[in-house]
Structure formats: C-alpha cells, structure tokens
Scaffold this active site. Structure first.
Site, PDB file in Angstrom:
ATOM      1  N   GLY A 355       0.899  -1.223  -0.455  1.00  0.00           N
ATOM      2  CA  GLY A 355       0.206   0.593   0.198  1.00  0.00           C
ATOM      3  C   GLY A 355       0.920   1.135   0.075  1.00  0.00           C
ATOM      4  O   GLY A 355       1.740   0.549   0.033  1.00  0.00           O
ATOM      5  N   CYS A 356       0.185   2.224   0.153  1.00  0.00           N
ATOM      6  CA  CYS A 356       1.216   3.736   0.164  1.00  0.00           C
ATOM      7  C   CYS A 356       1.741   3.870   1.307  1.00  0.00           C
ATOM      8  O   CYS A 356       2.602   5.007   1.446  1.00  0.00           O
ATOM      9  CB  CYS A 356       0.043   4.606  -0.437  1.00  0.00           C
ATOM     10  SG  CYS A 356      -1.244   5.352   1.481  1.00  0.00           S
ATOM     11  N   THR A 357       1.445   3.117   2.289  1.00  0.00           N
ATOM     12  CA  THR A 357       2.562   3.193   3.934  1.00  0.00           C
ATOM     13  C   THR A 357       3.171   2.485   3.862  1.00  0.00           C
ATOM     14  O   THR A 357       3.508   1.717   5.100  1.00  0.00           O
ATOM     15  CB  THR A 357       1.188   3.315   4.546  1.00  0.00           C
ATOM     16  OG1 THR A 357       0.576   2.283   5.019  1.00  0.00           O
ATOM     17  CG2 THR A 357       0.144   4.936   4.783  1.00  0.00           C
TER      18      THR A 357
END
Length: 382
Positions: A355-357
């Site tokens: 994911g983006c994190t």
C-alpha cells in the site's frame, strides 16, 4: 598591578557582554574545530569559527589560519590536526570538538540536526553517521534513544518520535512501544498524512513532523545531506547543524561531525550546537537515559527484536482463493510472506501487497479481525 587589574575588569565586562548576547553567564563552552580538509578551503572554516566566537563559543581552531577572538592551534596538515584534536579532548582543554570525519566505535553514531524546508522546523535525525549496532532493528531502537538524549540536552524535555518508513520501521515501533509500556517515557508523533501513525513518510521529512526522525544511519546520512544542501545543488551544505554528536552507551566524549562539503553557515551552527550540548550536559543526560531504558527492560527488548537468520520456509498450501479487500497494515516487509503463510496455516486465505504506507496483508473483510488477532499473537504486528 594596575595593568593586571585592567585586564581582569576587561575580561569580566567581556563575559557580561557575552552573557547578555547568549543568555548564559557561565563559562563559555570550549569547542575545537579542525579546519583543514574542507572542499571549500580553510577560509570557509575560519569564517565559521569567527562567527561562532561572536555568538559566545570559545573556539579552538586547529589549522594554519589566525583570527581575532579565535584561539589557533597550529598544525601542518589534516592528520596532525586530528591528533591535536584528540589531545585537546583527552587533556580536557576543550569540552567538545567539531570535525569532518571521525572513527566512532560500533555502538556509537551521530544524531543530525536539520532545518526542514516545508515549515522551517528544526528536526533531529537519528542517526546520520556511525553504527549503533550491526543488527538493523537494534540499531534503530538505539538511534531513537540517541535522538531523545540529544533533544533533551538541547532543551526539549519531551521530544516527539517518528520512525521513517524504511525496513525495520515496524519492528522498531513495536519495540519502542514495549519500552514505553514498561515505563520509559516516549512521545510518538503522528504522521501529517490522513492515516496518521508513528511511521513517517517523505512528506513528514520535508515538514519536520516529529522532533526526532528515527532511521538507519545510511538513510539518515542521505537525509541530512539533502536537507542541508537542497538549495545549492549539493556542493555546499548551507543550512542546519550538520551530522551531530556521536552518542552511545558509555561513550564519554563529545565529537560532532560535519562534511567536507559543509559551508561556513552550517559549521558555525555546528559549533553552536556543540556548545549547546555542553551547556545541556549531554553526557550526564545520556547516562540517565540509558539507565532508565535499561530499567524498562531495554536489553530483553533488544534481544527479542534482533533479526534472526531465517529458517527454510515451511511448505504450506494456500486455502481456496477468495476476494481480498481487507488490508492489514503494520507488518515488516521482510516478514510479509511469513505472515501470509501463518494465516494459511489457520485456513485463512491471504495475499501480500504493497500500500501507500508500506507492505500489507490482504484478506477478506469477513476474516480481517480474526487475521489481525493471529498476526498479533505471532508477533508480526503490534
């Protein structure tokens, strides 16, 4: 006799003037600066020494140049300069030193201090040179402690901690939260991104979201270089305080690092940084903080989170495939596939993703809560 009296009066008035300018009426911190070896020449280092001296630092310039208000210790080359610096530190002639390179022992690394471009906030970067541990996660945990020590010595009694989203970040966060639960006070920052959390992204680096950004020293070295020279194209480090002091358990001297690319404004502030650490009694604070961390179980926590050699992965057959729209965050990328297999063993279908994190484990919405509990029990997430 009259001459000596006049000199004493002049010295007293000079100290009063320094106190009014700097806010400190104690003895001026004595800081050595090795000036030879800079890519910008000795004049660059001496310009910094003069400015720091005017700001209340008693500068011992080690090199070939002289200037009013600065004590020059003459040497013929860079090698002799470092030998002289060691001598001054060992004899207690100076309280600390600023230099362009230094062979810190394993267990000691430096805490940088930068001015972030987004909001102009100061941020400590833990750490930037040296090696706190040969184990990555242990090193980052120790870097966090070094950052706290440095921030407290600079007058921040409750600094906030953020952990950069690099390999080892999630394990470091879990370890620090255990230390916090055991009684060692840690304040975690919240990322400026919408999903928050103590794991910081690039946006937080630019904005200076935490007081202390924890990372491995190689990444920290890149960060401090970029933040100090982002307006100059990299050839001249113009802003911030440099790579900072070497901090480590039992380490008893104050040596701060700058770069051969550091410009006079940064070197001046590195000298002021060193003086601030002397006045803030950084070595005393370090002893107290390590003692408090040990009381909170630091040694056991470090052993728990040390990276162990991976055994051959157990063969596990995946359960029947299903739609996975539930994302479980907070797992270390090196543990991602092991976490998936742990769920397969419990007959929960899962996939790995990014994911983006950072890394995520994907499961069905119906299995999300149960899967989280399994992963927590196995120590993959906190």
């Amino acid at each position: 006799m009259a001459g000596k009296t006049e000199q004493m009066i002049a010295r007293v008035f000079g100290q009063i003037a320094d106190g009014l300018e700097t806010g400190s009426f104690g003895a001026r911190p004595k800081i050595a600066l090795t000036g030879m070896g800079s890519e910008h020449g000795e004049e660059n280092a001496m310009a910094a020494a003069r400015e720091a001296a005017r700001a209340g630092v008693d500068v011992y310039y080690i090199g070939t140049l002289e200037a009013e208000g600065v004590t020059t210790v003459k040497v013929k080359d860079d090698e002799e300069g470092h030998q002289k610096m060691e001598e001054l530190l060992k004899q207690g002639v100076v309280d600390g030193a600023v230099t362009m390179h230094y062979p810190f022992p394993i267990g000691v690394s430096t805490v940088g201090r930068a001015v972030t471009p987004g909001l102009g906030r100061e941020m400590f970067i833990a750490n930037t040179t040296g090696t706190s541990s040969t184990d990555r996660t242990e090193g980052m945990i120790r870097n966090a402690l070094a950052g706290i020590i440095t921030a407290k010595a600079c007058g921040n009694p409750e600094p906030t901690i953020g952990i950069l989203n690099v390999d080892g970040a999630r394990q470091t966060e879990m370890a620090l939260r255990e230390l916090q639960k055991n009684g060692y006070p840690i304040r975690f920052a919240e990322s400026s991104r919408a999903d928050g959390g103590a794991v910081m992204r690039g946006n937080d680096v630019l904005k200076g979201t935490p007081d202390i950004m924890v990372t491995d020293s190689l990444t920290g070295n890149v960060l401090i270089k970029m933040l100090s020279s982002f307006t100059t194209g990299g050839s001249f480090e113009s802003t911030g305080y440099g790579y900072g002091p070497g901090i480590g358990e039992g380490y008893d001297r104050l040596v701060l690092i700058i770069s051969r690319a550091s410009g006079a404004p940064l070197i001046r502030d590195a000298l002021k940084f060193a003086a601030e650490l002397v006045q803030g009694k950084v070595l005393e604070i370090a002893a107290k903080e390590y003692q408090a961390a040990k009381k909170a179980g630091l040694e056991d926590i470090l052993k728990k989170y040390q990276q162990k050699p991976k055994e051959a992965a157990e063969e596990v057959t995946a359960p029947p495939k299903e739609v996975v729209t539930g994302a479980i965050q907070g797992i270390e990328i090196m543990d991602l596939e092991d976490g998936v297999r742990a769920l397969w063993k419990q007959n929960i279908y899962a996939e790995s993703g990014m994911g983006c994190t950072g890394p995520v484990i994907l499961v069905s919405e119906a299995n999300c809560e149960k899967a989280e509990a399994i992963l927590k029990e196995a120590g993959f997430i906190s």
